[in-house]
Scaffold this active site. Sequence first.
Site, PDB file in Angstrom:
ATOM      1  N   ASP A  11      49.130  35.726  53.639  1.00 41.10           N
ATOM      2  CA  ASP A  11      47.708  35.368  53.725  1.00 41.10           C
ATOM      3  C   ASP A  11      46.876  36.640  53.911  1.00 41.10           C
ATOM      4  O   ASP A  11      47.154  37.435  54.820  1.00 41.10           O
ATOM      5  CB  ASP A  11      47.514  34.413  54.921  1.00 41.10           C
ATOM      6  CG  ASP A  11      46.183  33.698  54.841  1.00 41.10           C
ATOM      7  OD1 ASP A  11      45.150  34.376  54.630  1.00 41.10           O
ATOM      8  OD2 ASP A  11      46.176  32.463  54.968  1.00 41.10           O
ATOM      9  N   GLY A  55      40.790  34.636  46.760  1.00 43.73           N
ATOM     10  CA  GLY A  55      39.448  34.206  47.141  1.00 43.73           C
ATOM     11  C   GLY A  55      39.290  32.706  47.055  1.00 43.73           C
ATOM     12  O   GLY A  55      40.135  31.988  46.516  1.00 43.73           O
ATOM     13  N   TYR A  92      29.400  31.089  48.087  1.00 41.94           N
ATOM     14  CA  TYR A  92      30.339  31.862  47.270  1.00 41.94           C
ATOM     15  C   TYR A  92      29.697  33.180  46.814  1.00 41.94           C
ATOM     16  O   TYR A  92      30.241  34.267  47.027  1.00 41.94           O
ATOM     17  CB  TYR A  92      30.750  31.002  46.068  1.00 41.94           C
ATOM     18  CG  TYR A  92      31.609  31.692  45.051  1.00 41.94           C
ATOM     19  CD1 TYR A  92      32.822  32.264  45.403  1.00 41.94           C
ATOM     20  CD2 TYR A  92      31.216  31.751  43.709  1.00 41.94           C
ATOM     21  CE1 TYR A  92      33.617  32.879  44.453  1.00 41.94           C
ATOM     22  CE2 TYR A  92      32.006  32.353  42.752  1.00 41.94           C
ATOM     23  CZ  TYR A  92      33.209  32.929  43.126  1.00 41.94           C
ATOM     24  OH  TYR A  92      33.997  33.538  42.187  1.00 41.94           O
TER      25      TYR A  92
HETATM   26  N1  LIG Z   1      37.404  31.435  37.769  1.00 38.97           N
HETATM   27  C1  LIG Z   1      36.185  31.911  37.620  1.00 38.97           C
HETATM   28  O1  LIG Z   1      35.348  31.351  36.877  1.00 38.97           O
HETATM   29  C2  LIG Z   1      35.807  33.197  38.315  1.00 38.97           C
HETATM   30  C3  LIG Z   1      34.616  33.836  37.949  1.00 38.97           C
HETATM   31  C4  LIG Z   1      34.256  34.991  38.629  1.00 38.97           C
HETATM   32  C5  LIG Z   1      35.078  35.517  39.618  1.00 38.97           C
HETATM   33  N2  LIG Z   1      36.233  34.865  39.940  1.00 38.97           N
HETATM   34  C6  LIG Z   1      37.062  35.415  41.023  1.00 38.97           C
HETATM   35  O2  LIG Z   1      38.355  35.712  40.528  1.00 38.97           O
HETATM   36  C7  LIG Z   1      39.320  35.484  41.555  1.00 38.97           C
HETATM   37  C8  LIG Z   1      40.450  34.614  41.018  1.00 38.97           C
HETATM   38  O3  LIG Z   1      39.912  33.366  40.616  1.00 38.97           O
HETATM   39  P1  LIG Z   1      40.782  32.243  39.901  1.00 38.97           P
HETATM   40  O4  LIG Z   1      39.917  31.551  38.931  1.00 38.97           O
HETATM   41  O5  LIG Z   1      42.064  32.813  39.431  1.00 38.97           O
HETATM   42  O6  LIG Z   1      40.989  31.247  41.117  1.00 38.97           O
HETATM   43  P2  LIG Z   1      42.339  30.618  41.694  1.00 38.97           P
HETATM   44  O7  LIG Z   1      41.916  29.687  42.770  1.00 38.97           O
HETATM   45  O8  LIG Z   1      43.190  30.106  40.588  1.00 38.97           O
HETATM   46  O9  LIG Z   1      43.067  31.895  42.314  1.00 38.97           O
HETATM   47  C9  LIG Z   1      42.790  32.386  43.595  1.00 38.97           C
HETATM   48  C10 LIG Z   1      44.118  32.683  44.273  1.00 38.97           C
HETATM   49  O10 LIG Z   1      43.838  33.223  45.578  1.00 38.97           O
HETATM   50  C11 LIG Z   1      44.785  32.670  46.464  1.00 38.97           C
HETATM   51  N3  LIG Z   1      44.274  32.696  47.830  1.00 38.97           N
HETATM   52  C12 LIG Z   1      43.263  31.974  48.358  1.00 38.97           C
HETATM   53  N4  LIG Z   1      43.131  32.237  49.647  1.00 38.97           N
HETATM   54  C13 LIG Z   1      44.068  33.172  49.957  1.00 38.97           C
HETATM   55  C14 LIG Z   1      44.433  33.838  51.132  1.00 38.97           C
HETATM   56  N5  LIG Z   1      43.805  33.581  52.288  1.00 38.97           N
HETATM   57  N6  LIG Z   1      45.433  34.741  51.092  1.00 38.97           N
HETATM   58  C15 LIG Z   1      46.093  34.985  49.933  1.00 38.97           C
HETATM   59  N7  LIG Z   1      45.807  34.361  48.769  1.00 38.97           N
HETATM   60  C16 LIG Z   1      44.800  33.474  48.778  1.00 38.97           C
HETATM   61  C17 LIG Z   1      44.994  31.242  45.991  1.00 38.97           C
HETATM   62  O11 LIG Z   1      46.224  30.705  46.470  1.00 38.97           O
HETATM   63  C18 LIG Z   1      44.957  31.406  44.483  1.00 38.97           C
HETATM   64  O12 LIG Z   1      46.261  31.562  43.933  1.00 38.97           O
HETATM   65  C19 LIG Z   1      38.579  34.880  42.745  1.00 38.97           C
HETATM   66  O13 LIG Z   1      38.349  35.880  43.701  1.00 38.97           O
HETATM   67  C20 LIG Z   1      37.283  34.407  42.144  1.00 38.97           C
HETATM   68  O14 LIG Z   1      36.232  34.471  43.084  1.00 38.97           O
HETATM   69  C21 LIG Z   1      36.626  33.719  39.303  1.00 38.97           C
END
Ligand SMILES: NC(=O)c1ccc[n+]([C@@H]2O[C@H](COP(=O)([O-])OP(=O)(O)OC[C@H]3O[C@@H](n4cnc5c(N)ncnc54)[C@H](O)[C@@H]3O)[C@@H](O)[C@H]2O)c1
Length: 316
Positions: free
Chosen positions: A53, A77, A142
């Site tokens: 974590d 995140g 967010y």
């Molecule tokens: N998906 C989008 O549209 C988008 C757009 C802009 C930015 N982002 C950013 O990109 C990143 C990845 O997004 P995604 O779409 O792959 O989302 P996702 O939810 O699929 O991936 C996020 C990962 O972070 C992990 N996580 C959450 N809390 C945690 C913790 N406390 N410790 C360790 N791991 C943890 C989750 O288990 C998950 O596997 C995020 O930071 C998100 O803010 C995403």
Amino acid sequence: MAILITGGNGYIGRWLAHELLDHQIDVTTFDRVPPDPAAKPDLPASARSVVGDITDRESFIKICRAGDYSAIIHLAGIVTMGCEQNPDLGMRVNLGGTHNALEAARLAGIPRFVFASTISVYGPDVEQPMTEATPARPLTWYGQSKLMAEQLGLYYQRRFGLDFRAARLAAIVGPARNAASGSATMYTSLIIERAALGQPYEIDVDPEAGTPVCYAKDAARALATLATAPSAPQRIYHVSTGLATADGLIKIVKQRVPNAQFTFKPDPQLAPVSRISREWQLSIAAAERELNWRPAYTIESMVDDLIAIVRGEKPG
Ligand SMILES: NC(=O)c1ccc[n+]([C@@H]2O[C@H](COP(=O)([O-])OP(=O)(O)OC[C@H]3O[C@@H](n4cnc5c(N)ncnc54)[C@H](O)[C@@H]3O)[C@@H](O)[C@H]2O)c1
């Protein structure tokens, strides 16, 4: 070269792991949940995975010290809806977790840090066209947490010389898209995917919804580029494939799948948020100029690629 991806078992992380491994870069993921073998895309077998974590600083420092990493790509995140439902958790993970990751990079001597930020740092009534210098006044927990995390990264760069870089990613579109913590822009993927699968789709926003989007493959290549480019003078870059609207996507999809069926049932919480970015003209000139990154896809070729993957006509 070896890179540590936090949140690397999530949706973007798995695309990124494939992209880095294709370029002979060793990948270790650090995530709260183990890789799901049924996820699409899967986490490649050659990636190493550590469960932990990011809010636990001491454990993460140990992981960072145990490898010879040239960069951390920080994706762990909580996304939009997860932050709205639990702002404390959102701040703890998105801001506190980023602080832990930055501190671990500094203590372990990892020279480069790439942060997955978001265009949600901008709020309503933002001036057009938008460059990275456009004032960011987020309306969501967010966006606020990500903006504060960006600022902290820039502080680590000024204060400690950490080579901090960030991608302000547009809403991610891709096949089998999911977000562990609840995304507000899932409709941009599902309009295409459900049509390709021949399934009717009840859309949870209204036809006026729209947003800059980024195809998952373009996003993965941009993050890999940020982690390997010799320099990134501006440090923060917009990353997008183009602007997509709900009604515009339906039109493009229906040219390819004429019998696709859509109805609208706007969610009262999502609908107002999803309209504010419909007119956004997001400049990606800085990434083109300084990183030599540009999207490989247009909105139309993204739709074609996604349909082909969903139908099993090409690997995804
Ligand atoms: N998906 C989008 O549209 C988008 C757009 C802009 C930015 N982002 C950013 O990109 C990143 C990845 O997004 P995604 O779409 O792959 O989302 P996702 O939810 O699929 O991936 C996020 C990962 O972070 C992990 N996580 C959450 N809390 C945690 C913790 N406390 N410790 C360790 N791991 C943890 C989750 O288990 C998950 O596997 C995020 O930071 C998100 O803010 C995403």
